[in-house]
Design a protein around this motif. Structure first.
Motif, mmCIF file in Angstrom:
data_model
loop_
_atom_site.group_PDB
_atom_site.id
_atom_site.type_symbol
_atom_site.label_atom_id
_atom_site.label_comp_id
_atom_site.label_asym_id
_atom_site.label_seq_id
_atom_site.Cartn_x
_atom_site.Cartn_y
_atom_site.Cartn_z
ATOM 1 N N THR A 6 0.704 -0.990 0.157
ATOM 2 C CA THR A 6 0.055 -0.074 0.148
ATOM 3 C C THR A 6 1.007 1.222 0.166
ATOM 4 O O THR A 6 2.129 1.121 -0.008
ATOM 5 C CB THR A 6 -0.781 0.003 1.271
ATOM 6 N N GLN A 7 0.197 2.396 0.129
ATOM 7 C CA GLN A 7 0.944 3.621 -0.019
ATOM 8 C C GLN A 7 1.630 4.179 1.421
ATOM 9 O O GLN A 7 2.459 4.889 1.519
ATOM 10 C CB GLN A 7 0.224 4.707 -0.343
ATOM 11 N N TRP A 70 8.399 -1.798 -1.922
ATOM 12 C CA TRP A 70 7.358 -0.977 -1.537
ATOM 13 C C TRP A 70 7.265 0.178 -2.477
ATOM 14 O O TRP A 70 6.435 0.631 -2.740
ATOM 15 C CB TRP A 70 7.472 -0.423 -0.128
ATOM 16 N N TRP A 71 8.654 0.698 -2.494
ATOM 17 C CA TRP A 71 8.534 1.894 -3.618
ATOM 18 C C TRP A 71 8.142 1.635 -4.925
ATOM 19 O O TRP A 71 7.472 2.277 -5.668
ATOM 20 C CB TRP A 71 10.137 2.500 -3.529
ATOM 21 N N ARG A 72 8.557 0.538 -5.478
ATOM 22 C CA ARG A 72 8.214 -0.018 -6.711
ATOM 23 C C ARG A 72 6.357 -0.286 -6.792
ATOM 24 O O ARG A 72 5.881 0.249 -7.907
ATOM 25 C CB ARG A 72 8.696 -1.220 -7.263
ATOM 26 N N ARG A 77 6.577 3.478 -8.213
ATOM 27 C CA ARG A 77 8.075 4.107 -8.463
ATOM 28 C C ARG A 77 8.142 5.217 -8.219
ATOM 29 O O ARG A 77 8.639 6.150 -8.732
ATOM 30 C CB ARG A 77 8.384 3.702 -9.860
ATOM 31 N N GLY A 78 7.336 5.641 -7.143
ATOM 32 C CA GLY A 78 7.389 7.283 -6.429
ATOM 33 C C GLY A 78 6.510 7.956 -7.181
ATOM 34 O O GLY A 78 6.470 9.113 -6.806
ATOM 35 N N ASP A 79 5.428 7.536 -7.919
ATOM 36 C CA ASP A 79 4.420 8.370 -8.567
ATOM 37 C C ASP A 79 3.458 8.828 -7.503
ATOM 38 O O ASP A 79 2.342 9.655 -7.780
ATOM 39 C CB ASP A 79 4.044 7.921 -9.754
ATOM 40 N N LYS A 80 2.950 7.955 -6.584
ATOM 41 C CA LYS A 80 2.089 8.140 -5.649
ATOM 42 C C LYS A 80 2.459 8.594 -4.405
ATOM 43 O O LYS A 80 3.486 8.670 -4.284
ATOM 44 C CB LYS A 80 1.354 6.869 -5.231
ATOM 45 N N PHE A 81 1.284 9.342 -3.605
ATOM 46 C CA PHE A 81 1.683 9.841 -2.283
ATOM 47 C C PHE A 81 2.073 8.613 -1.310
ATOM 48 O O PHE A 81 1.162 7.841 -1.424
ATOM 49 C CB PHE A 81 0.481 10.768 -1.881
ATOM 50 N N ALA A 99 10.468 13.558 -4.583
ATOM 51 C CA ALA A 99 10.563 14.446 -5.422
ATOM 52 C C ALA A 99 11.644 14.257 -6.499
ATOM 53 O O ALA A 99 11.789 14.831 -7.605
ATOM 54 C CB ALA A 99 11.100 15.916 -4.805
ATOM 55 N N GLU A 100 12.465 13.291 -6.220
ATOM 56 C CA GLU A 100 13.361 12.738 -7.259
ATOM 57 C C GLU A 100 13.700 11.257 -6.829
ATOM 58 O O GLU A 100 13.443 10.930 -5.547
ATOM 59 C CB GLU A 100 14.733 13.625 -7.196
#
Length: 120
Positions: A6-7, A70-72, A77-81, A99-100
């Motif tokens: 999850t996020q 989890w990040w993936r 890949r970091g696009d979600k909050f 942010a990066e």
């Protein structure tokens, strides 16, 4: 595997360390320029935001693998909050977004991860 993430910050990964954390508060504003040479500044979002640089120190290979998964899968890949209880340590923030891309280094059988994110 992808459905189990999850996020929310994974409980199997330690929270970022406080030392070395930097917080830069800002408001998201944009300048609009008109053909009449007039301009104005417009706020794009309500509420305060901040750029936060955090570190995860001495992750075991298993913890690092869980962070990457989890990040993936959880964050796309970091696009979600992301949501995490430790975000409240930076102020009244409840969610953040990478942010990066994160950076990792491996030494002494442990991983150190640093990343920047915007918190809302």
């Amino acid at each position: 595997v992808a459905n189990t993430y999850t996020q929310a910050w994974p409980s199997t990964v330690p929270c970022p360390v406080a030392s070395g954390t930097t917080i830069t508060r800002f408001e998201d504003r944009v300048r609009q320029q008109f053909s009449s040479n007039r301009s104005r500044i417009v706020r794009r979002r309500k509420g305060a935001m901040a750029m936060v640089e955090v570190k995860l120190i001495s992750l075991t290979p298993t913890q690092f693998a869980r962070f990457v998964a989890w990040w993936r899968y959880g964050l796309g890949r970091g696009d979600k909050f992301l949501t995490a209880s430790w975000l409240a340590l930076f102020g009244a923030y409840t969610k953040g977004k990478f942010a990066e891309p994160w950076q990792a280094s491996y030494q002494a059988l442990a991983w150190d991860v640093t990343f920047k994110m915007v918190v809302y």
